[in-house]
Design a protein around this motif. Structure first.
Motif, PDB file in Angstrom:
ATOM      1  N   GLY A  25      25.632  -6.738   2.939  1.00 41.46           N
ATOM      2  CA  GLY A  25      25.588  -6.253   1.573  1.00 41.46           C
ATOM      3  C   GLY A  25      24.358  -6.710   0.828  1.00 41.46           C
ATOM      4  N   THR A  26      23.873  -7.897   1.177  1.00 43.15           N
ATOM      5  CA  THR A  26      22.696  -8.439   0.508  1.00 43.15           C
ATOM      6  C   THR A  26      21.491  -7.528   0.694  1.00 43.15           C
ATOM      7  OG1 THR A  26      23.518 -10.682   0.864  1.00 43.15           O
ATOM      8  CG2 THR A  26      21.186 -10.444   0.344  1.00 43.15           C
ATOM      9  N   ILE A  27      21.355  -6.984   1.898  1.00 41.78           N
ATOM     10  CA  ILE A  27      20.217  -6.116   2.191  1.00 41.78           C
ATOM     11  C   ILE A  27      20.489  -4.696   1.702  1.00 41.78           C
ATOM     12  CG2 ILE A  27      18.905  -5.043   4.065  1.00 41.78           C
ATOM     13  CD1 ILE A  27      19.233  -7.640   5.627  1.00 41.78           C
ATOM     14  N   PHE A  28      21.722  -4.244   1.847  1.00 42.30           N
ATOM     15  CA  PHE A  28      22.037  -2.834   1.643  1.00 42.30           C
ATOM     16  C   PHE A  28      22.170  -2.451   0.171  1.00 42.30           C
ATOM     17  CE2 PHE A  28      23.621   1.066   3.567  1.00 42.30           C
ATOM     18  CZ  PHE A  28      24.392   1.631   2.566  1.00 42.30           C
ATOM     19  N   SER A  29      22.914  -3.226  -0.556  1.00 38.85           N
ATOM     20  CA  SER A  29      23.321  -2.816  -1.898  1.00 38.85           C
ATOM     21  C   SER A  29      22.149  -2.604  -2.848  1.00 38.85           C
ATOM     22  CB  SER A  29      24.273  -3.862  -2.490  1.00 38.85           C
ATOM     23  OG  SER A  29      25.431  -3.966  -1.724  1.00 38.85           O
ATOM     24  N   GLY A  30      22.091  -1.374  -3.382  1.00 37.77           N
ATOM     25  CA  GLY A  30      21.108  -1.062  -4.405  1.00 37.77           C
ATOM     26  C   GLY A  30      19.692  -0.844  -3.908  1.00 37.77           C
ATOM     27  N   ASN A  31      19.493  -0.977  -2.598  1.00 47.00           N
ATOM     28  CA  ASN A  31      18.136  -0.866  -2.051  1.00 47.00           C
ATOM     29  C   ASN A  31      17.911   0.449  -1.321  1.00 47.00           C
ATOM     30  OD1 ASN A  31      17.236  -3.459  -2.861  1.00 47.00           O
ATOM     31  ND2 ASN A  31      18.257  -4.385  -1.099  1.00 47.00           N
ATOM     32  N   TYR A  32      16.639   0.869  -1.301  1.00 49.64           N
ATOM     33  CA  TYR A  32      16.256   1.896  -0.349  1.00 49.64           C
ATOM     34  C   TYR A  32      16.506   1.324   1.055  1.00 49.64           C
ATOM     35  CZ  TYR A  32      13.763   5.518  -3.012  1.00 49.64           C
ATOM     36  OH  TYR A  32      13.433   6.578  -3.831  1.00 49.64           O
ATOM     37  N   MET A  33      17.088   2.131   1.913  1.00 46.84           N
ATOM     38  CA  MET A  33      17.258   1.776   3.324  1.00 46.84           C
ATOM     39  C   MET A  33      16.459   2.763   4.159  1.00 46.84           C
ATOM     40  SD  MET A  33      19.080  -0.942   3.608  1.00 46.84           S
ATOM     41  CE  MET A  33      19.437  -0.898   5.370  1.00 46.84           C
ATOM     42  N   GLY A  34      15.958   2.263   5.287  1.00 51.37           N
ATOM     43  CA  GLY A  34      15.133   3.128   6.099  1.00 51.37           C
ATOM     44  C   GLY A  34      15.378   2.954   7.577  1.00 51.37           C
ATOM     45  N   TRP A  35      14.958   3.950   8.319  1.00 51.31           N
ATOM     46  CA  TRP A  35      14.903   3.870   9.772  1.00 51.31           C
ATOM     47  C   TRP A  35      13.431   3.796  10.176  1.00 51.31           C
ATOM     48  CZ3 TRP A  35      18.664   2.994  13.208  1.00 51.31           C
ATOM     49  CH2 TRP A  35      19.984   3.180  12.800  1.00 51.31           C
ATOM     50  N   TYR A  36      13.150   2.833  11.004  1.00 47.77           N
ATOM     51  CA  TYR A  36      11.822   2.614  11.536  1.00 47.77           C
ATOM     52  C   TYR A  36      11.889   2.818  13.046  1.00 47.77           C
ATOM     53  CZ  TYR A  36      11.288  -0.092   7.147  1.00 47.77           C
ATOM     54  OH  TYR A  36      11.257  -0.516   5.840  1.00 47.77           O
ATOM     55  N   ARG A  37      10.739   3.039  13.648  1.00 43.63           N
ATOM     56  CA  ARG A  37      10.705   3.101  15.106  1.00 43.63           C
ATOM     57  C   ARG A  37       9.399   2.502  15.620  1.00 43.63           C
ATOM     58  NH1 ARG A  37      10.165   9.659  16.163  1.00 43.63           N
ATOM     59  NH2 ARG A  37       7.971   9.887  15.508  1.00 43.63           N
ATOM     60  N   GLN A  38       9.483   1.994  16.829  1.00 41.78           N
ATOM     61  CA  GLN A  38       8.308   1.433  17.485  1.00 41.78           C
ATOM     62  C   GLN A  38       8.261   1.932  18.911  1.00 41.78           C
ATOM     63  OE1 GLN A  38       7.909  -2.847  17.315  1.00 41.78           O
ATOM     64  NE2 GLN A  38       5.708  -2.697  17.653  1.00 41.78           N
ATOM     65  N   ALA A  39       7.262   2.731  19.188  1.00 40.78           N
ATOM     66  CA  ALA A  39       7.055   3.238  20.540  1.00 40.78           C
ATOM     67  C   ALA A  39       6.216   2.232  21.326  1.00 40.78           C
ATOM     68  CB  ALA A  39       6.361   4.592  20.482  1.00 40.78           C
ATOM     69  N   PRO A  40       6.288   2.269  22.645  1.00 42.91           N
ATOM     70  CA  PRO A  40       5.507   1.334  23.460  1.00 42.91           C
ATOM     71  C   PRO A  40       4.019   1.398  23.114  1.00 42.91           C
ATOM     72  CG  PRO A  40       7.084   2.490  24.817  1.00 42.91           C
ATOM     73  CD  PRO A  40       7.138   3.146  23.470  1.00 42.91           C
ATOM     74  N   GLY A  41       3.440   0.228  22.847  1.00 42.84           N
ATOM     75  CA  GLY A  41       2.020   0.159  22.559  1.00 42.84           C
ATOM     76  C   GLY A  41       1.614   0.610  21.175  1.00 42.84           C
ATOM     77  N   LYS A  42       2.587   0.908  20.333  1.00 46.17           N
ATOM     78  CA  LYS A  42       2.277   1.390  18.982  1.00 46.17           C
ATOM     79  C   LYS A  42       2.894   0.482  17.932  1.00 46.17           C
ATOM     80  CE  LYS A  42       1.723   6.265  20.172  1.00 46.17           C
ATOM     81  NZ  LYS A  42       2.094   7.661  19.805  1.00 46.17           N
ATOM     82  N   GLN A  43       2.404   0.607  16.720  1.00 49.88           N
ATOM     83  CA  GLN A  43       2.955  -0.165  15.616  1.00 49.88           C
ATOM     84  C   GLN A  43       4.267   0.446  15.150  1.00 49.88           C
ATOM     85  OE1 GLN A  43      -0.142  -0.432  12.580  1.00 49.88           O
ATOM     86  NE2 GLN A  43      -0.809  -2.392  13.422  1.00 49.88           N
ATOM     87  N   ARG A  44       5.079  -0.388  14.552  1.00 49.09           N
ATOM     88  CA  ARG A  44       6.327   0.091  13.966  1.00 49.09           C
ATOM     89  C   ARG A  44       6.001   0.986  12.777  1.00 49.09           C
ATOM     90  NH1 ARG A  44      10.495  -4.622  13.070  1.00 49.09           N
ATOM     91  NH2 ARG A  44      10.082  -4.724  15.295  1.00 49.09           N
ATOM     92  N   GLU A  45       6.749   2.099  12.669  1.00 44.31           N
ATOM     93  CA  GLU A  45       6.521   3.035  11.594  1.00 44.31           C
ATOM     94  C   GLU A  45       7.840   3.418  10.936  1.00 44.31           C
ATOM     95  OE1 GLU A  45       5.141   6.916  12.749  1.00 44.31           O
ATOM     96  OE2 GLU A  45       6.436   7.003  14.524  1.00 44.31           O
ATOM     97  N   LEU A  46       7.762   3.715   9.646  1.00 43.94           N
ATOM     98  CA  LEU A  46       8.923   4.185   8.902  1.00 43.94           C
ATOM     99  C   LEU A  46       9.044   5.688   9.107  1.00 43.94           C
ATOM    100  CD1 LEU A  46      11.151   3.658   6.734  1.00 43.94           C
ATOM    101  CD2 LEU A  46       9.404   4.137   5.017  1.00 43.94           C
ATOM    102  N   VAL A  47      10.215   6.149   9.529  1.00 44.28           N
ATOM    103  CA  VAL A  47      10.387   7.588   9.764  1.00 44.28           C
ATOM    104  C   VAL A  47      11.262   8.250   8.712  1.00 44.28           C
ATOM    105  CG1 VAL A  47       9.978   7.426  12.241  1.00 44.28           C
ATOM    106  CG2 VAL A  47      12.302   7.255  11.386  1.00 44.28           C
ATOM    107  N   ALA A  48      12.133   7.489   8.057  1.00 40.34           N
ATOM    108  CA  ALA A  48      12.999   8.080   7.036  1.00 40.34           C
ATOM    109  C   ALA A  48      13.510   6.978   6.122  1.00 40.34           C
ATOM    110  CB  ALA A  48      14.182   8.808   7.670  1.00 40.34           C
ATOM    111  N   ARG A  49      13.705   7.326   4.864  1.00 40.14           N
ATOM    112  CA  ARG A  49      14.279   6.366   3.936  1.00 40.14           C
ATOM    113  C   ARG A  49      15.216   7.099   2.978  1.00 40.14           C
ATOM    114  NH1 ARG A  49       9.977   4.599  -0.816  1.00 40.14           N
ATOM    115  NH2 ARG A  49       9.784   6.664  -1.740  1.00 40.14           N
ATOM    116  N   ILE A  50      16.149   6.331   2.408  1.00 39.79           N
ATOM    117  CA  ILE A  50      17.118   6.913   1.481  1.00 39.79           C
ATOM    118  C   ILE A  50      17.391   5.909   0.375  1.00 39.79           C
ATOM    119  CG2 ILE A  50      19.060   6.133   2.939  1.00 39.79           C
ATOM    120  CD1 ILE A  50      20.553   8.685   1.998  1.00 39.79           C
ATOM    121  N   SER A  51      17.416   6.397  -0.847  1.00 42.11           N
ATOM    122  CA  SER A  51      17.703   5.530  -1.983  1.00 42.11           C
ATOM    123  C   SER A  51      19.205   5.287  -2.078  1.00 42.11           C
ATOM    124  CB  SER A  51      17.201   6.170  -3.277  1.00 42.11           C
ATOM    125  OG  SER A  51      18.019   7.269  -3.628  1.00 42.11           O
TER     126      SER A  51
END
Length: 114
Positions: A25-51
Motif C-alpha cells: 500500500g505504501t507504494i501503490f496508494s495515490g501514486n502513478y503505477m507503471g510497467w517497465y521492461r528490460q530486454a537482454p543487453g538493454k536498459q530498463r524502460e517504462l512501457v505503460a503507466r496509470i494514475s
C-alpha cells in the motif's frame, strides 16, 4: 515483498498474456503505477503507466497493443498484452512512477517466439 509481478511465460508471436503485480500500500496508494521492461543487453524502460484515477499513458512501441489497469482495492496493477511481438521479449517489472529504487522485485519473464 513490496512488488510481486506474475503472469509471464512463453507465447508465440501474435498471442496474448496478462501480467499482474501486487504492491504494498505504501507504494501503490495515490501514486502513478507503471510497467517497465528490460530486454537482454538493454536498459530498463517504462512501457505503460496509470494514475490513481485511471489516466493511462503508453510508450509508442506498445500503444494499441497493451492495456494497463489497476484495482485500487487490491493494490494490484495489470498489464494486458495483445498482438505480442518477438521484440516484446523482456523481464517485466512493476513499480511506482517515478520508481521506488529499492523496491524492484524479480519481475516476470515474457518470451515471445517468432
Amino acid at each position: 515483498v513490496q512488488l510481486q509481478a506474475s503472469g509471464g511465460g512463453l507465447v508465440q508471436a501474435g498471442g496474448s498474456l496478462r501480467l499482474s503485480c501486487a504492491a504494498s500500500g505504501t507504494i501503490f496508494s495515490g501514486n502513478y503505477m507503471g510497467w517497465y521492461r528490460q530486454a537482454p543487453g538493454k536498459q530498463r524502460e517504462l512501457v505503460a503507466r496509470i494514475s490513481s484515477g485511471g489516466i493511462t499513458n503508453y510508450a509508442d512501441s506498445v500503444k494499441g497493443r497493451f492495456a494497463i489497469s489497476r484495482d485500487n482495492a487490491k493494490n494490484t496493477v495489470y498489464l494486458q498484452m495483445n498482438s505480442l511481438k518477438p521484440e516484446d521479449t523482456a523481464v517485466y517489472y512493476c513499480n511506482a512512477v517515478p520508481p521506488v529504487l529499492d523496491a524492484w522485485g524479480q519481475g516476470t519473464l515474457v518470451t515471445v517466439s517468432s
